[in-house]
Design a protein around this motif. Structure first.
Motif, PDB file in Angstrom:
ATOM      1  N   UNK A 291       0.804  -1.221   0.000  1.00  0.00           N
ATOM      2  CA  UNK A 291       0.000   0.000   0.000  1.00  0.00           C
ATOM      3  C   UNK A 291       0.840   1.276   0.000  1.00  0.00           C
ATOM      4  N   UNK A 292       2.006   1.226  -0.621  1.00  0.00           N
ATOM      5  CA  UNK A 292       2.848   2.405  -0.800  1.00  0.00           C
ATOM      6  C   UNK A 292       3.427   2.381  -2.204  1.00  0.00           C
ATOM      7  N   UNK A 293       3.748   3.571  -2.730  1.00  0.00           N
ATOM      8  CA  UNK A 293       4.420   3.659  -4.021  1.00  0.00           C
ATOM      9  C   UNK A 293       5.839   3.134  -3.875  1.00  0.00           C
ATOM     10  N   UNK A 294       6.216   2.221  -4.757  1.00  0.00           N
ATOM     11  CA  UNK A 294       7.563   1.656  -4.750  1.00  0.00           C
ATOM     12  C   UNK A 294       8.273   2.052  -6.035  1.00  0.00           C
ATOM     13  N   UNK A 310      14.953  -1.499  -4.210  1.00  0.00           N
ATOM     14  CA  UNK A 310      13.525  -1.195  -4.053  1.00  0.00           C
ATOM     15  C   UNK A 310      13.384  -0.097  -3.008  1.00  0.00           C
ATOM     16  N   UNK A 311      12.927   1.064  -3.479  1.00  0.00           N
ATOM     17  CA  UNK A 311      12.691   2.221  -2.619  1.00  0.00           C
ATOM     18  C   UNK A 311      11.185   2.367  -2.402  1.00  0.00           C
ATOM     19  N   UNK A 312      10.797   2.824  -1.220  1.00  0.00           N
ATOM     20  CA  UNK A 312       9.383   3.022  -0.899  1.00  0.00           C
ATOM     21  C   UNK A 312       9.174   4.465  -0.480  1.00  0.00           C
ATOM     22  N   UNK A 313       8.142   5.088  -1.041  1.00  0.00           N
ATOM     23  CA  UNK A 313       7.812   6.466  -0.674  1.00  0.00           C
ATOM     24  C   UNK A 313       7.115   6.485   0.679  1.00  0.00           C
ATOM     25  N   UNK A 318       3.824  11.954   0.995  1.00  0.00           N
ATOM     26  CA  UNK A 318       2.928  12.021  -0.150  1.00  0.00           C
ATOM     27  C   UNK A 318       3.679  12.228  -1.441  1.00  0.00           C
ATOM     28  N   UNK A 319       3.199  13.157  -2.275  1.00  0.00           N
ATOM     29  CA  UNK A 319       3.799  13.373  -3.578  1.00  0.00           C
ATOM     30  C   UNK A 319       5.062  14.208  -3.503  1.00  0.00           C
ATOM     31  N   UNK A 320       5.470  14.660  -2.306  1.00  0.00           N
ATOM     32  CA  UNK A 320       6.713  15.425  -2.185  1.00  0.00           C
ATOM     33  C   UNK A 320       7.929  14.529  -2.350  1.00  0.00           C
ATOM     34  N   UNK A 321       7.801  13.243  -2.019  1.00  0.00           N
ATOM     35  CA  UNK A 321       8.853  12.303  -2.321  1.00  0.00           C
ATOM     36  C   UNK A 321       9.931  12.141  -1.284  1.00  0.00           C
ATOM     37  N   UNK A 322       9.662  11.420  -0.203  1.00  0.00           N
ATOM     38  CA  UNK A 322      10.675  11.002   0.763  1.00  0.00           C
ATOM     39  C   UNK A 322      10.836   9.498   0.609  1.00  0.00           C
TER      40      UNK A 322
END
Length: 392
Positions: A291-294, A310-313, A318-322
């Motif tokens: 349930x996260x953007x990868x 594999x990085x996970x946001x 949110x869309x700021x990107x951490x």
């Protein structure tokens, strides 16, 4: 039998069965077509997909060789994971034949066909020219969208010094605030070979109005998309992986991730991990994991992935990107690129020979699947949820 009980029973059935039941009686037809029932059925389908740890439906886009010519094929495949062994259920590979379905067969550039998003059982497909259409394979509905409000008429053949336009990116998703489905398209204008001197423009199609309208965008003209650019829709936001070029040399300047909020109709530039900027041979693709953007970051040499980070946001960014790096998959012989997660510990990858494999990164077990294509870089895979939602 009380209507509430009927709804609970019918809402658990697959769309294929419900389409047959509509023919039983007019009252059943009206009941199954009722928007309230369609919403309940969708909610059950989403809950079943999220809660199931063993079975998932995946939509593949693959390129196959037919009569010595390449053709794009869309296939729905049911995967199950029983007793630590990945299985494809019997008769569960369902190819969607678009070649002979009017009006989609007219003028459709199948060799350029892309999945531009999946939401609530509806698939958006585009050939990045004029054609965009919405498809719900569960109820066998297809809809060709109206013509763009921004693209210019096609000039005569061999015309160079004339202003032209083309669609460069398309995304499909759901506006939860207005409760409507939307398609966003980014349009590039160019004259001859000078593609970077004109600002990008954008338009939005809403399914309820069946029309396009222009929206504001400040995407730099130096941002470009390739035919294999990764893209994904997730929780009201559409994401594209793209490149920003140097305006003077046209060399790659940096990799970027653009996102579009379906509710607010705003574009955002999301930073990507610095490791992706190290070399042009470092590639990135997008997926969803737990349930996260990868973000998959992988280095390719001679067509083979050397490793996959594999990085996970982080959700609060949110869309700021951490981004947090969660996992590195060591080189696997013959593996070309990652496709998508279909389970929390199972990743689909495509091999250099065109076969799809499932990799369990906990047990390190690699399993071959009977899904094959040529030109592995044209593969796409998205998790699919069936629904009764009409595209008309």
């Amino acid at each position: 039998m009380p209507e509430e009980m009927v709804m609970q029973i019918l809402s658990r059935l697959p769309p294929k069965s419900l389409m047959r039941f509509r023919c039983v009686h007019k009252s059943w037809y009206n009941f199954i077509n009722d928007p309230n029932f369609v919403d309940v059925h969708l909610s059950k389908s989403v809950d079943n997909r999220c809660s199931s740890k063993t079975s998932t439906c995946v939509l593949f886009k693959r390129c196959v060789l037919n009569n010595e010519a390449n053709h794009i094929l869309l296939s729905l495949v049911d995967l199950s994971n029983d007793n630590d062994d990945v299985q494809i259920q019997s008769n569960s590979i369902r190819d969607l034949n678009l070649n002979n379905v009017p009006p989609l067969s007219v003028g459709l550039r199948h060799e350029c066909l892309d999945i531009a998003g999946h939401c609530h059982g509806i698939i958006c497909l585009t050939d990045l020219s004029e054609n965009i259409f919405l498809c719900n394979p569960a109820i066998k509905q297809l809809k060709l969208l109206p013509k763009s409000c921004l693209r210019l008429p096609q000039p005569p053949p061999k015309t160079l010094n004339r202003l032209q336009s083309t669609g460069v990116a398309v995304g499909f998703g759901y506006d939860s605030r207005a409760r409507v489905y939307k398609v966003v398209r980014i349009v590039m204008h160019f004259e001859g070979f000078w593609i970077l001197f004109f600002p990008h423009m954008a338009e939005v199609y809403t399914m309820s109005s069946n029309s396009w309208r222009e929206i504001k965008t400040d995407i730099p003209s130096t941002v470009v998309w390739s035919s294999s650019s990764s893209q994904i829709y997730f929780k009201g936001v559409y994401y594209w992986f793209a490149l920003e070029l140097d305006k003077q040399t046209l060399d790659e300047n940096k990799k970027v991730m653009l996102s579009f909020d379906m509710d607010d109709e705003l574009f955002f530039d999301t930073p990507v991990p610095d490791s992706l900027q190290d070399s042009e041979e470092n590639y990135g693709s997008l997926g969803v994991w737990n349930e996260s953007i990868a973000l998959f970051s992988y280095h390719v040499e001679s067509g083979v992935s050397k490793f996959i980070d594999i990085w996970v946001m982080d959700g609060f960014c949110g869309i700021k990107g951490c981004w947090t790096k969660h996992l590195t998959i060591e080189p696997i012989a013959g593996i070309g690129m990652p496709l998508t997660f279909w389970n929390s510990d199972e990743l689909l990858l495509v091999a250099t020979d065109g076969y799809v494999v499932s990799h369990n990164f906990d047990t390190k077990v690699l399993r071959n699947l009977p899904i094959h294509g040529v030109l592995f870089e044209h593969f796409q895979a998205v998790l699919y949820t069936s629904s009764l939602i009409s595209v008309n």
